[in-house]
Design a protein around this motif. Structure first.
Motif, mmCIF file in Angstrom:
data_model
loop_
_atom_site.group_PDB
_atom_site.id
_atom_site.type_symbol
_atom_site.label_atom_id
_atom_site.label_comp_id
_atom_site.label_asym_id
_atom_site.label_seq_id
_atom_site.Cartn_x
_atom_site.Cartn_y
_atom_site.Cartn_z
ATOM 1 N N MET A 1 0.981 -1.126 0.025
ATOM 2 C CA MET A 1 -0.029 -0.079 0.088
ATOM 3 C C MET A 1 0.922 1.394 0.037
ATOM 4 S SD MET A 1 -3.486 0.891 2.174
ATOM 5 C CE MET A 1 -2.657 1.481 3.804
ATOM 6 N N SER A 2 0.686 2.131 -0.879
ATOM 7 C CA SER A 2 1.388 3.337 -0.830
ATOM 8 C C SER A 2 1.197 4.451 0.185
ATOM 9 C CB SER A 2 0.954 4.080 -2.190
ATOM 10 O OG SER A 2 1.801 5.155 -2.381
ATOM 11 N N LEU A 3 2.399 5.003 0.426
ATOM 12 C CA LEU A 3 2.107 6.028 1.538
ATOM 13 C C LEU A 3 1.970 7.192 1.042
ATOM 14 C CD1 LEU A 3 5.800 5.212 3.292
ATOM 15 C CD2 LEU A 3 3.515 4.706 4.206
ATOM 16 N N ILE A 4 1.914 7.360 -0.207
ATOM 17 C CA ILE A 4 1.515 8.674 -0.791
ATOM 18 C C ILE A 4 0.059 8.907 -1.047
ATOM 19 C CG2 ILE A 4 1.788 10.391 -2.683
ATOM 20 C CD1 ILE A 4 4.483 9.612 -1.196
ATOM 21 N N LYS A 5 -0.688 9.711 -0.319
ATOM 22 C CA LYS A 5 -2.076 9.701 -0.567
ATOM 23 C C LYS A 5 -2.274 11.326 -0.582
ATOM 24 C CE LYS A 5 -3.119 5.871 2.812
ATOM 25 N NZ LYS A 5 -2.043 5.797 3.552
ATOM 26 N N LEU A 6 -2.687 11.677 -2.001
ATOM 27 C CA LEU A 6 -2.903 12.991 -1.977
ATOM 28 C C LEU A 6 -4.366 13.308 -2.038
ATOM 29 C CD1 LEU A 6 -0.542 13.200 -5.313
ATOM 30 C CD2 LEU A 6 0.004 14.534 -2.931
ATOM 31 N N VAL A 7 -4.800 14.253 -1.415
ATOM 32 C CA VAL A 7 -6.042 14.926 -1.206
ATOM 33 C C VAL A 7 -6.348 16.150 -2.378
ATOM 34 C CG1 VAL A 7 -7.505 15.980 0.278
ATOM 35 C CG2 VAL A 7 -6.063 14.348 1.058
ATOM 36 N N ASN A 8 -7.245 15.934 -3.120
ATOM 37 C CA ASN A 8 -7.673 16.967 -4.201
ATOM 38 C C ASN A 8 -8.552 18.159 -3.341
ATOM 39 O OD1 ASN A 8 -6.744 16.176 -6.587
ATOM 40 N ND2 ASN A 8 -8.305 14.473 -6.540
ATOM 41 N N ASP B 1 8.144 7.634 5.071
ATOM 42 C CA ASP B 1 8.576 6.328 5.489
ATOM 43 C C ASP B 1 7.980 5.910 6.723
ATOM 44 O OD1 ASP B 1 10.325 4.387 6.780
ATOM 45 O OD2 ASP B 1 12.091 5.552 6.354
ATOM 46 N N ASP B 2 7.505 4.495 6.541
ATOM 47 C CA ASP B 2 6.815 4.053 7.754
ATOM 48 C C ASP B 2 7.330 2.889 8.542
ATOM 49 O OD1 ASP B 2 6.507 1.705 5.895
ATOM 50 O OD2 ASP B 2 4.456 1.674 5.492
ATOM 51 N N GLY B 3 8.808 2.668 8.042
ATOM 52 C CA GLY B 3 9.460 1.894 8.732
ATOM 53 C C GLY B 3 9.657 0.453 7.691
ATOM 54 N N GLN B 4 8.964 0.361 6.750
ATOM 55 C CA GLN B 4 9.069 -0.848 5.830
ATOM 56 C C GLN B 4 9.186 -0.255 4.384
ATOM 57 O OE1 GLN B 4 5.603 -3.049 6.468
ATOM 58 N NE2 GLN B 4 6.749 -4.500 7.957
ATOM 59 N N ASN B 5 8.405 0.995 4.037
ATOM 60 C CA ASN B 5 8.613 1.477 2.891
ATOM 61 C C ASN B 5 8.930 2.878 2.636
ATOM 62 O OD1 ASN B 5 7.107 -0.733 1.385
ATOM 63 N ND2 ASN B 5 5.429 0.052 2.977
ATOM 64 N N ARG B 6 9.725 3.581 1.907
ATOM 65 C CA ARG B 6 10.194 4.837 1.708
ATOM 66 C C ARG B 6 9.653 5.149 0.590
ATOM 67 N NH1 ARG B 6 13.465 7.922 4.850
ATOM 68 N NH2 ARG B 6 14.790 9.300 3.782
ATOM 69 N N GLU B 7 8.988 6.393 0.265
ATOM 70 C CA GLU B 7 8.458 6.763 -1.174
ATOM 71 C C GLU B 7 8.493 8.352 -0.867
ATOM 72 O OE1 GLU B 7 4.540 5.618 -2.109
ATOM 73 O OE2 GLU B 7 4.650 3.727 -0.615
ATOM 74 N N GLN B 8 8.699 9.067 -2.191
ATOM 75 C CA GLN B 8 8.845 10.414 -2.532
ATOM 76 C C GLN B 8 7.886 11.096 -3.197
ATOM 77 O OE1 GLN B 8 12.898 11.455 -3.694
ATOM 78 N NE2 GLN B 8 12.630 10.424 -5.473
ATOM 79 N N LEU C 1 2.698 7.650 13.041
ATOM 80 C CA LEU C 1 3.830 6.992 12.696
ATOM 81 C C LEU C 1 4.473 6.783 11.342
ATOM 82 C CD1 LEU C 1 2.919 4.250 15.456
ATOM 83 C CD2 LEU C 1 4.690 5.944 15.740
ATOM 84 N N VAL C 2 4.429 7.971 10.615
ATOM 85 C CA VAL C 2 5.103 7.994 9.510
ATOM 86 C C VAL C 2 6.237 9.091 9.493
ATOM 87 C CG1 VAL C 2 4.642 8.591 6.890
ATOM 88 C CG2 VAL C 2 2.998 7.621 8.237
ATOM 89 N N TRP C 3 7.374 8.593 9.257
ATOM 90 C CA TRP C 3 8.510 9.358 9.322
ATOM 91 C C TRP C 3 8.506 10.539 7.947
ATOM 92 C CZ3 TRP C 3 12.242 10.091 12.756
ATOM 93 C CH2 TRP C 3 13.353 10.975 12.471
ATOM 94 N N ARG C 4 9.040 11.733 8.342
ATOM 95 C CA ARG C 4 8.466 12.697 7.189
ATOM 96 C C ARG C 4 9.927 13.620 6.920
ATOM 97 N NH1 ARG C 4 4.281 14.755 9.870
ATOM 98 N NH2 ARG C 4 3.894 12.342 10.325
#
Length: 137
Positions: free
Chosen positions: A1-8, A71-78, A93-96
């Protein structure tokens, strides 16, 4: 599951210019208790480098651009934030990290809670311990 959740964010405009309306529990999926903005960040300076135990945020570049790393500790996305009608939803609990601010960047952050220093996790190793410890969630 992606960490990137964009809100319009609803954008309205005409020949006079644009308008974006931000409303709690409408365009923002939580009650807004705090907002702040980051501006005037010097070239080469990065910000963030923390997580929160219990806080939701939406980050919006109202002007300019910056690169966000989650970064959630398992996945790192930009993702690049570079438009005022898209907000990045950041959960508990999301590193930013925030990098590569443009000279004109204004980054608005909407938060679900008031400022509480005890909610911050500022050490990455401590964050990883919390991220993998099911008893802390």
């Amino acid at each position: 599951m992606s960490l990137i959740k964009l809100v319009n964010l609803p954008s309205f405009g005409d020949e006079r210019g644009g308008l974006i309306a931000i409303e709690s529990d409408q365009s923002i999926p939580f009650q807004i208790k705090r907002l702040y903005y980051i501006f005037g960040t010097q070239s080469g300076v990065s910000r963030g480098f923390h997580a929160h135990h219990s806080l939701k945020q939406i980050a919006v570049c109202v002007k300019g651009s910056c690169r966000m790393i989650l970064d959630d500790g398992q996945n790192r996305e930009q993702v690049w934030l570079d438009t005022p009608n898209k907000g990045l939803l950041i959960g508990d609990l999301v590193w930013r990290e925030m990098h590569d601010f443009s000279d004109d960047c204004v980054l608005l952050v909407l938060a679900s809670e008031h400022y509480d220093e005890a909610d911050y996790i500022r050490d990455y190793d401590e964050f990883i311990r919390f991220a993998y410890d099911d008893t802390t969630k």
